[in-house]
Design an enzyme around this catalytic site. Structure first.
Site, PDB file in Angstrom:
ATOM      1  N   ASN A   9      -9.803 116.407 -65.747  1.00  0.00           N
ATOM      2  CA  ASN A   9     -10.712 115.345 -65.307  1.00  0.00           C
ATOM      3  C   ASN A   9     -12.050 115.633 -65.975  1.00  0.00           C
ATOM      4  O   ASN A   9     -12.808 116.486 -65.524  1.00  0.00           O
ATOM      5  CB  ASN A   9     -10.835 115.358 -63.779  1.00  0.00           C
ATOM      6  N   ARG A  89      -7.182 112.143 -66.010  1.00  0.00           N
ATOM      7  CA  ARG A  89      -7.794 111.043 -65.276  1.00  0.00           C
ATOM      8  C   ARG A  89      -8.550 110.181 -66.286  1.00  0.00           C
ATOM      9  O   ARG A  89      -9.431 110.662 -66.994  1.00  0.00           O
ATOM     10  CB  ARG A  89      -8.775 111.569 -64.229  1.00  0.00           C
ATOM     11  N   HIS A 177     -11.600 104.877 -58.091  1.00  0.00           N
ATOM     12  CA  HIS A 177     -11.193 105.972 -57.190  1.00  0.00           C
ATOM     13  C   HIS A 177      -9.725 105.860 -56.788  1.00  0.00           C
ATOM     14  O   HIS A 177      -9.309 106.372 -55.751  1.00  0.00           O
ATOM     15  CB  HIS A 177     -12.075 106.023 -55.929  1.00  0.00           C
ATOM     16  N   LEU A 205     -16.317 108.904 -50.156  1.00  0.00           N
ATOM     17  CA  LEU A 205     -17.766 109.033 -50.180  1.00  0.00           C
ATOM     18  C   LEU A 205     -18.148 110.333 -50.872  1.00  0.00           C
ATOM     19  O   LEU A 205     -18.019 111.426 -50.315  1.00  0.00           O
ATOM     20  CB  LEU A 205     -18.333 109.006 -48.753  1.00  0.00           C
ATOM     21  N   SER A 207     -20.530 111.570 -54.804  1.00  0.00           N
ATOM     22  CA  SER A 207     -21.614 111.114 -55.671  1.00  0.00           C
ATOM     23  C   SER A 207     -21.334 109.710 -56.179  1.00  0.00           C
ATOM     24  O   SER A 207     -22.236 108.909 -56.374  1.00  0.00           O
ATOM     25  CB  SER A 207     -21.805 112.082 -56.836  1.00  0.00           C
ATOM     26  N   ARG A 237     -26.363 105.815 -58.308  1.00  0.00           N
ATOM     27  CA  ARG A 237     -26.061 104.425 -58.649  1.00  0.00           C
ATOM     28  C   ARG A 237     -26.472 103.506 -57.502  1.00  0.00           C
ATOM     29  O   ARG A 237     -26.334 103.861 -56.335  1.00  0.00           O
ATOM     30  CB  ARG A 237     -24.571 104.257 -58.944  1.00  0.00           C
ATOM     31  N   GLY A 324     -16.519 114.419 -51.161  1.00  0.00           N
ATOM     32  CA  GLY A 324     -17.522 115.417 -50.810  1.00  0.00           C
ATOM     33  C   GLY A 324     -18.364 115.079 -49.597  1.00  0.00           C
ATOM     34  O   GLY A 324     -18.501 115.888 -48.665  1.00  0.00           O
ATOM     35  N   ILE A 325     -18.954 113.888 -49.557  1.00  0.00           N
ATOM     36  CA  ILE A 325     -19.790 113.494 -48.418  1.00  0.00           C
ATOM     37  C   ILE A 325     -18.918 113.218 -47.205  1.00  0.00           C
ATOM     38  O   ILE A 325     -19.224 113.644 -46.081  1.00  0.00           O
ATOM     39  CB  ILE A 325     -20.641 112.266 -48.780  1.00  0.00           C
ATOM     40  N   GLY A 326     -17.836 112.481 -47.419  1.00  0.00           N
ATOM     41  CA  GLY A 326     -16.959 112.125 -46.306  1.00  0.00           C
ATOM     42  C   GLY A 326     -16.370 113.337 -45.615  1.00  0.00           C
ATOM     43  O   GLY A 326     -16.183 113.348 -44.393  1.00  0.00           O
ATOM     44  N   GLU A 375      -7.390 114.547 -56.380  1.00  0.00           N
ATOM     45  CA  GLU A 375      -7.154 113.581 -57.445  1.00  0.00           C
ATOM     46  C   GLU A 375      -6.285 114.150 -58.563  1.00  0.00           C
ATOM     47  O   GLU A 375      -5.845 113.398 -59.442  1.00  0.00           O
ATOM     48  CB  GLU A 375      -8.500 113.117 -58.026  1.00  0.00           C
TER      49      GLU A 375
END
Length: 398
Positions: A9, A89, A177, A205, A207, A237, A324-326, A375
């Protein structure tokens, strides 16, 4: 001798990788190389990780091609391991590629035409493919697409209200995603039982951030669109904004297209609103009110977009946090669940703070889950399906 498959990736300044044994796809090692072009820092884990770095790290200042060659050479040096194939990917598959594909020159040429649709990702993905071919000529390679999972979108969910000739030229909603969503969809039967085939929203969720509405574990609506700039507010973004803002910046502020591109992709989102960082952990630790407002706006935008997906689904049975955030921000999960209480989300505060797999209260009308994504594994599975028995005949041609 272990036959192995390599998953890559590639980003602009990083390269994530995973090496799997072909038989059963047991993980041999995984890792990432960051700060490509500068320090070239390597992090690895897994039973064969030590062997991978036994010959040293990539040269300081090495570019992506040199780093990829280093990685392939390091795999060649692994005792008792031979590389059978590589999978990549690739962010954008366009209208044609709705499933993983074996890479050949014609496929590469078509994928290169899609670089303008994902300029921050596609060129790096394709460069890694070329670098592997240069390092190991003839090695079978497969491209797996972030857009492919969303090719099940109903026609109306794909359409933008633009002149029909533009739609026919491929200006439609693609979504992204998809490899993450594919992995999560595969886990849902074990996590939700019969509800797995119901109305599920998965929130990827990180970056980069997006939501996917699934019915029968297939994508029926998603927040990203023609490009990965659409939808939710992200790390740097902007997500969905009034397109008139772009026209205003171009015409009234006389910004160049390149400057607008840079503004929307690298200087907006959490970074732009906070004025300090795109890192949620840093923002959560900050006492700056701008940092708090950036987090509040992020949660608000997730709630607004999730509401539209509940409408598309006709209700909601489960909500899944990932990426990461999730996976790691209990604070943002709490803010989002509070904003979605009207849809039946009832959060258990203790479970949320502990990041348990199920963070909803007992008896909650909607199951709320925290599920780490992967992933790389869907790519490894696709490699096995596409390469089959012929990969072992390729051998080491280097």
């Amino acid at each position: 001798m272990i036959d192995a498959v390599l998953v890559l990736n590639a980003g602009s300044s990083s390269l994530k990788f995973a090496l799997y044994e072909r038989d059963g796809l047991a993980l041999l090692c995984r890792g990432g190389i960051s700060e490509i072009g500068r320090a070239g820092k390597v992090k690895t884990s897994g039973p064969r990780a030590a062997g991978l770095t036994a010959g040293g790290a990539p040269p300081t200042g090495a570019d992506r091609d040199a780093v990829t060659r280093w990685l392939v050479s390091a795999i060649r040096r692994l005792d008792g391991v031979t590389l059978a194939a590589a999978g990549h990917r690739v962010v954008h598959g366009g209208a044609r590629f709705s499933a993983p594909v074996r890479i050949d020159p014609a496929v590469m040429a078509e994928l290169e035409t899609l670089i303008p649709l994902a300029p921050n990702h596609q060129q790096h993905n394709l460069a890694a493919i070329a670098a592997v071919e240069a390092a190991w000529p003839g090695l079978p390679q497969v491209a797996c697409f972030d857009t492919a999972f969303h090719r099940t979108l109903p026609r109306l969910a794909q359409l933008f209200p633009l002149p029909r000739e533009l739609t026919e030229q491929g200006i439609i909603r693609y979504g992204f995603h998809g490899l993450s969503y594919e992995y999560i969809a595969g886990l849902l039967p074990d996590l939700l039982g019969t509800r797995a085939s119901g109305r599920v929203i998965v929130a990827h969720l990180g970056s980069g951030a997006s939501l996917c509405a699934m019915a029968n574990r297939a994508s029926i609506a998603t927040t990203m669109g023609f490009t990965a700039l659409d939808g939710l507010m992200m790390g740097t973004r902007c997500g969905a904004i009034d397109p008139g803002i772009v026209l205003y910046l171009l015409n009234q502020r006389t910004m160049s297209p390149a400057a607008v591109d840079d503004l929307l992709n690298t200087r907006s989102g959490l970074l732009g609103v906070s004025g300090s960082s795109s890192d949620v952990h840093v923002l959560e630790e900050s006492t700056d009110p701008h940092a708090a407002e950036a987090l509040e706006l992020f949660a608000y935008r997730v709630v607004r977009e999730a509401g539209s997906l509940v409408a598309a689904l006709g209700g909601l049975d489960a909500f899944v946090f990932t990426a990461g955030i999730g996976e790691h921000s209990a604070r943002l999960r709490r803010m989002i669940c509070q904003g979605m209480a009207w849809a039946g989300l009832q959060l258990d505060a203790g479970r949320n703070d502990r990041a348990e797999g199920r963070i909803s209260r007992d008896g909650s009308p909607v199951d709320i889950l925290v599920v780490p994504t992967d992933e790389e594994l869907p790519i490894a599975r696709s490699l096995e399906r596409l390469i089959g028995g012929d990969a072992s005949q390729q051998g080491d041609t280097g």
